[in-house]
Design an enzyme around this catalytic site. Sequence first.
Site, PDB file in Angstrom:
ATOM      1  N   GLU A 282     127.772 -74.547  17.704  1.00 20.46           N
ATOM      2  CA  GLU A 282     127.921 -74.785  19.139  1.00 20.46           C
ATOM      3  C   GLU A 282     127.159 -73.790  20.006  1.00 20.46           C
ATOM      4  OE1 GLU A 282     131.113 -77.140  17.240  1.00 20.46           O
ATOM      5  OE2 GLU A 282     130.196 -75.186  16.896  1.00 20.46           O
TER       6      GLU A 282
ATOM      7  N   GLU B  95     135.206 -77.871  12.430  1.00 20.68           N
ATOM      8  CA  GLU B  95     136.430 -77.746  13.212  1.00 20.68           C
ATOM      9  C   GLU B  95     137.508 -78.686  12.668  1.00 20.68           C
ATOM     10  OE1 GLU B  95     136.087 -75.797  17.109  1.00 20.68           O
ATOM     11  OE2 GLU B  95     134.994 -77.648  17.571  1.00 20.68           O
TER      12      GLU B  95
END
Length: 268
Positions: A142, A122
């Site tokens: 995630e 990210e």
Amino acid sequence: MSGTEHLTVERAGATLVLTLNRPEARNALSLPMLAGLHDGWLLADADDDIRSIVLTGAGGAFCAGMDLKALAGNGPHDVPAPVRDRFRADPDLHWKAMLRHHRPRKPVIAAVEGPCVAGGTELLQGTDIRIAARGATFGLFEVRRGLFPIGGSTVRLPRQIPRTHALEMLLTGRPYTAQEAERIGLVGHVVPDGTALERALETAELINANAPLAVEAVKASVHDAEGLNEADALALELERGRPVFDTADAKEGARAFAEKRPAVYRRA
């Protein structure tokens, strides 16, 4: 320059080098590290002598994401009080550090060795140029942990790589090799292990030799035009680009070309 706990800050000529420095935890993101990153971005913005930024990690790793042990309440509780107070005072601080809610004026080059996963991937999406070592790995894990990649990936990733690849990465949570990451466009170059930082600094030097006002205007134009229709994007390009032609640096570039010498740019 030394930086703060869990992050080192150094100068290499006109390049600011930010090094994530928790090698024992594969540079998992901590509150002190995030605070240091935020300070690094602001330092680069404020210092006109800094023309580029290189982001890398210590100990053969880039970033293994958030410290899940700390997130689960099982990690160390020795975060300095001033750091905790900063996050209480600015609930947006971690998003600024992760480049979700802040865009540095200067180009940011990522030099990736080893794991660059979850929050590391990210953070990577907020950088401009990405160089990976052959042994680097990427991925958004995630969903495997019952979490959501809320650092911007569901928005940024489909804009940066083809949608089918973005959704596969987001929904499978599987790891990607550096070669796969290059093939789908997540990184631009794959280099031998141990040389990512060297290549990033070489790229930074090429940028540093150019006119800084022009470089920053080009970066801003590319970013601000994302999502606009072509007519509006072209209008914005003129708005960003026209003033550059009136700068003293533009005149210096023309003179240097005519005189067959390196240009000396003064951000004017």
